[in-house]
Scaffold this motif. Structure first.
Motif, mmCIF file in Angstrom:
data_model
loop_
_atom_site.group_PDB
_atom_site.id
_atom_site.type_symbol
_atom_site.label_atom_id
_atom_site.label_comp_id
_atom_site.label_asym_id
_atom_site.label_seq_id
_atom_site.Cartn_x
_atom_site.Cartn_y
_atom_site.Cartn_z
ATOM 1 N N LEU A 63 0.841 -1.193 0.000
ATOM 2 C CA LEU A 63 0.000 0.000 0.000
ATOM 3 C C LEU A 63 0.875 1.241 0.000
ATOM 4 C CD1 LEU A 63 -2.685 1.593 0.372
ATOM 5 C CD2 LEU A 63 -2.401 1.244 2.848
ATOM 6 N N LEU A 64 0.656 2.114 -0.967
ATOM 7 C CA LEU A 64 1.297 3.421 -1.023
ATOM 8 C C LEU A 64 0.228 4.481 -0.825
ATOM 9 C CD1 LEU A 64 3.736 5.301 -1.653
ATOM 10 C CD2 LEU A 64 3.056 5.155 -4.074
ATOM 11 N N VAL A 65 0.397 5.307 0.217
ATOM 12 C CA VAL A 65 -0.518 6.417 0.503
ATOM 13 C C VAL A 65 0.270 7.710 0.342
ATOM 14 C CG1 VAL A 65 -2.134 7.407 2.158
ATOM 15 C CG2 VAL A 65 -1.728 4.937 2.147
ATOM 16 N N THR A 66 -0.269 8.676 -0.392
ATOM 17 C CA THR A 66 0.483 9.885 -0.695
ATOM 18 C C THR A 66 -0.380 11.129 -0.534
ATOM 19 O OG1 THR A 66 -0.078 10.094 -3.056
ATOM 20 C CG2 THR A 66 1.690 8.546 -2.470
ATOM 21 N N ALA A 67 0.301 12.275 -0.555
ATOM 22 C CA ALA A 67 -0.380 13.581 -0.565
ATOM 23 C C ALA A 67 0.603 14.617 -1.100
ATOM 24 C CB ALA A 67 -0.859 13.970 0.828
ATOM 25 N N GLY A 68 0.081 15.720 -1.562
ATOM 26 C CA GLY A 68 0.924 16.841 -1.952
ATOM 27 C C GLY A 68 1.226 17.725 -0.757
ATOM 28 N N GLU A 69 2.410 18.297 -0.719
ATOM 29 C CA GLU A 69 2.799 19.140 0.409
ATOM 30 C C GLU A 69 1.798 20.276 0.636
ATOM 31 O OE1 GLU A 69 6.775 21.657 1.729
ATOM 32 O OE2 GLU A 69 6.071 21.760 -0.348
ATOM 33 N N GLU A 103 3.697 2.416 2.819
ATOM 34 C CA GLU A 103 4.548 3.610 2.764
ATOM 35 C C GLU A 103 3.664 4.851 2.668
ATOM 36 O OE1 GLU A 103 7.434 3.699 -0.336
ATOM 37 O OE2 GLU A 103 8.137 1.640 0.035
ATOM 38 N N TYR A 104 4.193 5.970 3.212
ATOM 39 C CA TYR A 104 3.576 7.275 3.019
ATOM 40 C C TYR A 104 4.580 8.182 2.321
ATOM 41 C CZ TYR A 104 1.782 11.957 3.880
ATOM 42 O OH TYR A 104 1.343 13.242 3.719
ATOM 43 N N ARG A 105 4.132 8.889 1.285
ATOM 44 C CA ARG A 105 4.983 9.834 0.569
ATOM 45 C C ARG A 105 4.263 11.170 0.447
ATOM 46 N NH1 ARG A 105 10.305 8.007 -1.082
ATOM 47 N NH2 ARG A 105 10.214 5.751 -0.722
ATOM 48 N N GLU A 106 5.003 12.251 0.670
ATOM 49 C CA GLU A 106 4.464 13.599 0.499
ATOM 50 C C GLU A 106 5.325 14.312 -0.533
ATOM 51 O OE1 GLU A 106 2.678 15.634 3.953
ATOM 52 O OE2 GLU A 106 4.149 17.211 3.545
ATOM 53 N N PHE A 107 4.689 14.898 -1.549
ATOM 54 C CA PHE A 107 5.407 15.472 -2.673
ATOM 55 C C PHE A 107 5.531 16.985 -2.524
ATOM 56 C CE2 PHE A 107 3.364 11.571 -4.284
ATOM 57 C CZ PHE A 107 4.509 10.854 -4.601
ATOM 58 N N GLU A 108 6.764 17.445 -2.477
ATOM 59 C CA GLU A 108 7.077 18.848 -2.218
ATOM 60 C C GLU A 108 6.488 19.759 -3.291
ATOM 61 O OE1 GLU A 108 11.028 21.720 -1.533
ATOM 62 O OE2 GLU A 108 11.245 19.577 -1.999
ATOM 63 N N GLY A 109 5.860 20.858 -2.831
ATOM 64 C CA GLY A 109 5.392 21.910 -3.725
ATOM 65 C C GLY A 109 4.186 21.554 -4.577
ATOM 66 N N GLU A 110 3.489 20.456 -4.275
ATOM 67 C CA GLU A 110 2.364 20.031 -5.113
ATOM 68 C C GLU A 110 1.040 20.172 -4.369
ATOM 69 O OE1 GLU A 110 3.033 19.575 -8.097
ATOM 70 O OE2 GLU A 110 5.144 19.010 -8.115
ATOM 71 N N ASN A 111 -0.015 20.524 -5.131
ATOM 72 C CA ASN A 111 -1.342 20.627 -4.556
ATOM 73 C C ASN A 111 -2.185 19.415 -4.965
ATOM 74 O OD1 ASN A 111 -2.481 21.146 -7.158
ATOM 75 N ND2 ASN A 111 -2.051 23.336 -6.936
ATOM 76 N N HIS A 112 -3.485 19.485 -4.731
ATOM 77 C CA HIS A 112 -4.349 18.319 -4.912
ATOM 78 C C HIS A 112 -4.392 17.836 -6.361
ATOM 79 C CE1 HIS A 112 -7.379 15.513 -3.517
ATOM 80 N NE2 HIS A 112 -8.237 15.922 -4.429
ATOM 81 N N ILE A 113 -4.229 18.744 -7.315
ATOM 82 C CA ILE A 113 -4.271 18.360 -8.725
ATOM 83 C C ILE A 113 -2.880 18.303 -9.349
ATOM 84 C CG2 ILE A 113 -5.111 19.006 -11.013
ATOM 85 C CD1 ILE A 113 -7.252 17.872 -9.167
#
Length: 266
Positions: A200-206, A237-247
Protein backbone atom coordinates in the motif's frame (compact mmCIF):
# COMPACT_ATOMS: atom_id res chain seq x y z
CA UNK A 1 0.10 5.05 -28.82
CA UNK A 2 1.35 1.62 -29.94
CA UNK A 3 -0.43 -1.32 -28.33
CA UNK A 4 -3.21 0.90 -27.00
CA UNK A 5 -6.94 0.72 -27.64
CA UNK A 6 -10.22 1.83 -26.08
CA UNK A 7 -13.73 0.44 -25.99
CA UNK A 8 -16.92 0.69 -23.96
CA UNK A 9 -18.56 -1.83 -21.65
CA UNK A 10 -21.79 -1.77 -19.68
CA UNK A 11 -21.60 -1.91 -15.91
CA UNK A 12 -23.86 -4.92 -15.56
CA UNK A 13 -24.93 -3.29 -12.29
CA UNK A 14 -27.99 -1.45 -11.09
CA UNK A 15 -26.62 1.89 -12.28
CA UNK A 16 -26.64 0.76 -15.96
CA UNK A 17 -23.67 3.01 -16.68
CA UNK A 18 -21.31 2.60 -19.61
CA UNK A 19 -17.58 2.78 -18.94
CA UNK A 20 -14.89 3.85 -21.37
CA UNK A 21 -12.00 1.42 -20.98
CA UNK A 22 -8.45 2.23 -22.09
CA UNK A 23 -6.03 -0.68 -22.51
CA UNK A 24 -2.30 -0.54 -23.16
CA UNK A 25 -0.07 -3.61 -23.13
CA UNK A 26 3.66 -4.12 -23.72
CA UNK A 27 5.06 -5.08 -27.08
CA UNK A 28 6.77 -8.43 -27.51
CA UNK A 29 6.35 -11.79 -25.86
CA UNK A 30 4.61 -11.87 -22.48
CA UNK A 31 6.29 -13.41 -19.42
CA UNK A 32 5.47 -17.05 -18.75
CA UNK A 33 2.95 -16.03 -16.05
CA UNK A 34 1.47 -13.17 -18.08
CA UNK A 35 1.76 -9.42 -17.79
CA UNK A 36 1.41 -7.51 -14.51
CA UNK A 37 -1.55 -5.11 -14.76
CA UNK A 38 -2.26 -1.75 -13.16
CA UNK A 39 -5.90 -0.65 -13.09
CA UNK A 40 -6.32 3.13 -13.19
CA UNK A 41 -9.35 5.06 -11.90
CA UNK A 42 -10.41 8.45 -13.30
CA UNK A 43 -8.85 7.38 -16.57
CA UNK A 44 -10.35 10.30 -18.50
CA UNK A 45 -7.93 12.59 -16.64
CA UNK A 46 -4.75 10.55 -16.21
CA UNK A 47 -4.59 7.63 -18.63
CA UNK A 48 -2.13 9.29 -21.04
CA UNK A 49 0.20 10.22 -18.19
CA UNK A 50 0.05 6.69 -16.77
CA UNK A 51 0.68 4.98 -20.12
CA UNK A 52 3.67 7.21 -20.84
CA UNK A 53 5.09 6.70 -17.33
CA UNK A 54 4.84 2.94 -17.74
CA UNK A 55 6.37 3.05 -21.22
CA UNK A 56 9.30 5.19 -20.12
CA UNK A 57 9.98 3.11 -16.99
CA UNK A 58 9.79 -0.22 -18.84
CA UNK A 59 11.92 -1.94 -21.42
CA UNK A 60 15.65 -2.46 -21.53
CA UNK A 61 16.77 0.73 -19.82
CA UNK A 62 18.89 0.17 -16.74
CA UNK A 63 16.76 -0.14 -13.64
CA UNK A 64 13.52 0.06 -15.59
CA UNK A 65 12.13 -3.19 -14.21
CA UNK A 66 9.53 -5.45 -15.80
CA UNK A 67 6.90 -4.27 -18.29
CA UNK A 68 3.24 -4.05 -17.35
CA UNK A 69 -0.16 -3.57 -18.91
CA UNK A 70 -2.37 -0.58 -18.10
CA UNK A 71 -6.17 -0.71 -17.88
CA UNK A 72 -7.89 2.64 -17.41
CA UNK A 73 -11.50 2.89 -16.26
CA UNK A 74 -13.21 6.05 -17.41
CA UNK A 75 -16.63 7.32 -18.39
CA UNK A 76 -18.46 8.31 -21.57
CA UNK A 77 -17.42 11.96 -21.39
CA UNK A 78 -14.63 14.16 -22.70
CA UNK A 79 -14.39 15.95 -19.36
CA UNK A 80 -11.47 15.14 -17.08
CA UNK A 81 -13.77 14.03 -14.25
CA UNK A 82 -17.27 12.62 -14.41
CA UNK A 83 -19.91 13.07 -11.70
CA UNK A 84 -20.50 9.30 -11.81
CA UNK A 85 -17.27 8.89 -9.88
CA UNK A 86 -19.00 10.34 -6.79
CA UNK A 87 -21.22 7.27 -6.79
CA UNK A 88 -18.75 4.61 -7.92
CA UNK A 89 -15.93 5.49 -5.51
CA UNK A 90 -17.95 6.43 -2.42
CA UNK A 91 -19.16 4.65 0.68
CA UNK A 92 -22.84 4.79 1.75
CA UNK A 93 -22.50 7.93 3.86
CA UNK A 94 -25.79 9.79 4.52
CA UNK A 95 -25.62 13.07 2.63
CA UNK A 96 -26.53 15.01 5.77
CA UNK A 97 -23.15 13.93 7.20
CA UNK A 98 -21.27 15.28 4.17
CA UNK A 99 -20.15 18.92 3.68
CA UNK A 100 -21.99 21.06 1.12
CA UNK A 101 -21.47 19.74 -2.40
CA UNK A 102 -18.69 21.82 -3.94
CA UNK A 103 -20.45 22.06 -7.32
CA UNK A 104 -23.70 23.29 -5.79
CA UNK A 105 -27.01 21.51 -5.59
CA UNK A 106 -27.41 18.00 -4.24
CA UNK A 107 -24.75 15.36 -3.83
CA UNK A 108 -24.78 12.55 -6.41
CA UNK A 109 -25.99 9.20 -5.10
CA UNK A 110 -23.59 7.78 -2.53
CA UNK A 111 -22.36 4.30 -1.75
CA UNK A 112 -21.59 2.62 -5.06
CA UNK A 113 -18.12 1.33 -4.15
CA UNK A 114 -19.16 -2.29 -3.62
CA UNK A 115 -21.05 -2.43 -6.93
CA UNK A 116 -18.13 -0.82 -8.75
CA UNK A 117 -15.69 -3.32 -7.23
CA UNK A 118 -17.96 -6.16 -8.39
CA UNK A 119 -17.90 -4.67 -11.90
CA UNK A 120 -14.09 -4.72 -11.89
CA UNK A 121 -13.82 -8.23 -10.50
CA UNK A 122 -16.70 -9.96 -12.31
CA UNK A 123 -16.92 -8.18 -15.68
CA UNK A 124 -13.80 -6.18 -16.46
CA UNK A 125 -11.02 -8.47 -15.25
CA UNK A 126 -12.34 -11.57 -17.08
CA UNK A 127 -12.63 -9.49 -20.25
CA UNK A 128 -9.05 -8.21 -19.93
CA UNK A 129 -7.81 -11.77 -19.33
CA UNK A 130 -9.36 -12.79 -22.66
CA UNK A 131 -7.55 -9.98 -24.47
CA UNK A 132 -3.98 -10.80 -23.40
CA UNK A 133 -2.12 -12.98 -20.85
CA UNK A 134 -2.56 -11.56 -17.35
CA UNK A 135 -0.65 -12.43 -14.19
CA UNK A 136 -3.45 -12.60 -11.63
CA UNK A 137 -0.89 -12.50 -8.80
CA UNK A 138 0.60 -9.19 -9.98
CA UNK A 139 -2.20 -6.64 -10.17
CA UNK A 140 -2.43 -3.09 -8.84
CA UNK A 141 -5.10 -0.43 -8.49
CA UNK A 142 -4.40 3.30 -8.68
CA UNK A 143 -6.79 5.94 -7.37
CA UNK A 144 -6.53 9.59 -6.40
CA UNK A 145 -8.81 11.64 -4.13
CA UNK A 146 -12.14 9.78 -4.13
CA UNK A 147 -10.32 7.13 -6.16
CA UNK A 148 -7.80 6.90 -3.33
CA UNK A 149 -10.67 6.29 -0.91
CA UNK A 150 -11.91 3.51 -3.20
CA UNK A 151 -8.45 1.91 -3.27
CA UNK A 152 -8.51 1.78 0.55
CA UNK A 153 -12.03 0.35 0.51
CA UNK A 154 -10.88 -2.40 -1.88
CA UNK A 155 -7.92 -3.23 0.37
CA UNK A 156 -10.04 -3.42 3.52
CA UNK A 157 -12.98 -5.34 2.07
CA UNK A 158 -11.50 -7.51 -0.70
CA UNK A 159 -7.79 -7.67 -0.04
CA UNK A 160 -7.11 -10.45 -2.53
CA UNK A 161 -8.51 -8.42 -5.46
CA UNK A 162 -5.11 -6.74 -5.97
CA UNK A 163 -1.61 -7.11 -4.61
CA UNK A 164 -0.66 -3.41 -4.82
CA UNK A 165 -2.84 -0.48 -3.78
CA UNK A 166 -2.04 3.17 -4.52
CA UNK A 167 -4.18 5.69 -2.63
CA UNK A 168 -3.23 9.23 -3.62
CA UNK A 169 -4.64 12.05 -1.44
CA UNK A 170 -7.48 9.79 -0.28
CA UNK A 171 -10.77 11.47 0.66
CA UNK A 172 -10.82 9.96 4.13
CA UNK A 173 -12.38 12.89 5.99
CA UNK A 174 -15.71 12.94 4.14
CA UNK A 175 -16.24 9.21 4.80
CA UNK A 176 -14.13 8.89 7.93
CA UNK A 177 -16.65 7.08 10.11
CA UNK A 178 -17.23 4.35 7.54
CA UNK A 179 -13.68 3.88 6.25
CA UNK A 180 -12.31 3.72 9.81
CA UNK A 181 -14.86 1.02 10.63
CA UNK A 182 -13.68 -0.97 7.61
CA UNK A 183 -10.07 -0.45 8.63
CA UNK A 184 -10.71 -1.62 12.20
CA UNK A 185 -12.45 -4.78 11.06
CA UNK A 186 -9.64 -5.48 8.62
CA UNK A 187 -6.91 -4.95 11.22
CA UNK A 188 -8.78 -7.25 13.62
CA UNK A 189 -8.79 -9.96 10.96
CA UNK A 190 -5.01 -9.68 10.71
CA UNK A 191 -4.72 -10.88 14.28
CA UNK A 192 -5.80 -14.34 13.21
CA UNK A 193 -2.38 -15.28 11.78
CA UNK A 194 -3.52 -14.09 8.37
CA UNK A 195 -0.58 -13.74 6.00
CA UNK A 196 -0.99 -11.04 3.41
CA UNK A 197 0.62 -10.34 0.10
CA UNK A 198 -0.26 -6.65 -0.10
CA UNK A 199 1.58 -3.39 -0.74
CA UNK A 200 0.00 0.00 0.00
CA UNK A 201 1.30 3.42 -1.02
CA UNK A 202 -0.52 6.42 0.50
CA UNK A 203 0.48 9.88 -0.70
CA UNK A 204 -0.38 13.58 -0.56
CA UNK A 205 0.92 16.84 -1.95
CA UNK A 206 2.80 19.14 0.41
CA UNK A 207 0.40 22.02 -0.32
CA UNK A 208 -2.56 19.86 0.76
CA UNK A 209 -1.51 20.28 4.40
CA UNK A 210 -3.80 23.31 4.64
CA UNK A 211 -6.79 21.56 3.06
CA UNK A 212 -9.81 21.72 5.43
CA UNK A 213 -10.30 17.95 5.15
CA UNK A 214 -6.85 17.26 6.69
CA UNK A 215 -5.80 15.10 3.74
CA UNK A 216 -2.16 14.81 4.82
CA UNK A 217 -2.85 14.21 8.51
CA UNK A 218 -5.48 11.56 7.80
CA UNK A 219 -3.17 9.81 5.33
CA UNK A 220 -0.19 9.80 7.70
CA UNK A 221 -2.29 8.64 10.66
CA UNK A 222 -3.66 5.77 8.57
CA UNK A 223 -0.18 4.60 7.63
CA UNK A 224 1.01 4.79 11.24
CA UNK A 225 -1.92 2.62 12.33
CA UNK A 226 -1.11 0.04 9.66
CA UNK A 227 2.66 -0.13 10.18
CA UNK A 228 2.43 -2.53 13.17
CA UNK A 229 0.86 -5.07 10.80
CA UNK A 230 3.80 -5.26 8.41
CA UNK A 231 4.73 -8.60 10.01
CA UNK A 232 1.49 -9.95 8.52
CA UNK A 233 2.80 -9.46 5.00
CA UNK A 234 1.67 -5.86 4.52
CA UNK A 235 4.14 -3.34 3.09
CA UNK A 236 2.97 0.24 3.62
CA UNK A 237 4.55 3.61 2.76
CA UNK A 238 3.58 7.28 3.02
CA UNK A 239 4.98 9.83 0.57
CA UNK A 240 4.46 13.60 0.50
CA UNK A 241 5.41 15.47 -2.67
CA UNK A 242 7.08 18.85 -2.22
CA UNK A 243 5.39 21.91 -3.73
CA UNK A 244 2.36 20.03 -5.11
CA UNK A 245 -1.34 20.63 -4.56
CA UNK A 246 -4.35 18.32 -4.91
CA UNK A 247 -4.27 18.36 -8.73
CA UNK A 248 -0.69 19.27 -9.64
CA UNK A 249 0.47 16.23 -7.67
CA UNK A 250 -0.91 13.80 -10.26
CA UNK A 251 2.09 13.47 -12.64
CA UNK A 252 4.65 12.93 -9.87
CA UNK A 253 2.25 10.62 -8.03
CA UNK A 254 1.80 8.52 -11.17
CA UNK A 255 5.56 8.27 -11.68
CA UNK A 256 6.05 7.12 -8.09
CA UNK A 257 3.09 4.72 -8.32
CA UNK A 258 4.65 2.95 -11.31
CA UNK A 259 7.95 2.59 -9.46
CA UNK A 260 6.19 1.34 -6.33
CA UNK A 261 4.34 -1.34 -8.28
CA UNK A 262 7.50 -2.41 -10.08
CA UNK A 263 9.46 -2.65 -6.83
CA UNK A 264 6.99 -5.28 -5.67
CA UNK A 265 7.52 -7.27 -8.87
CA UNK A 266 11.32 -7.43 -8.81
Amino acid sequence: MPGTKQFTIGSGQENHWVYRIYVSWPQGEPPADGFPVIYVLDANSVIGTMIEAVRLQSGKQRGSGPSMAVVGIGYETDKAFSTERFTDYSLPMPVEELPPYSRGGEWPRQGGADAFLRFIEERLKPLIARMFPVNVREQAIFGHSLGGLFALHALFTRTDAFQTYIAGSPSIDWYKRLILDEERLWRTSLGNDKKLNARLLVTAGEMERDHPTRINDNAKELVERLKPHMDSGLHVEYREFEGENHISVLPVLISRAVRFFKEGLE
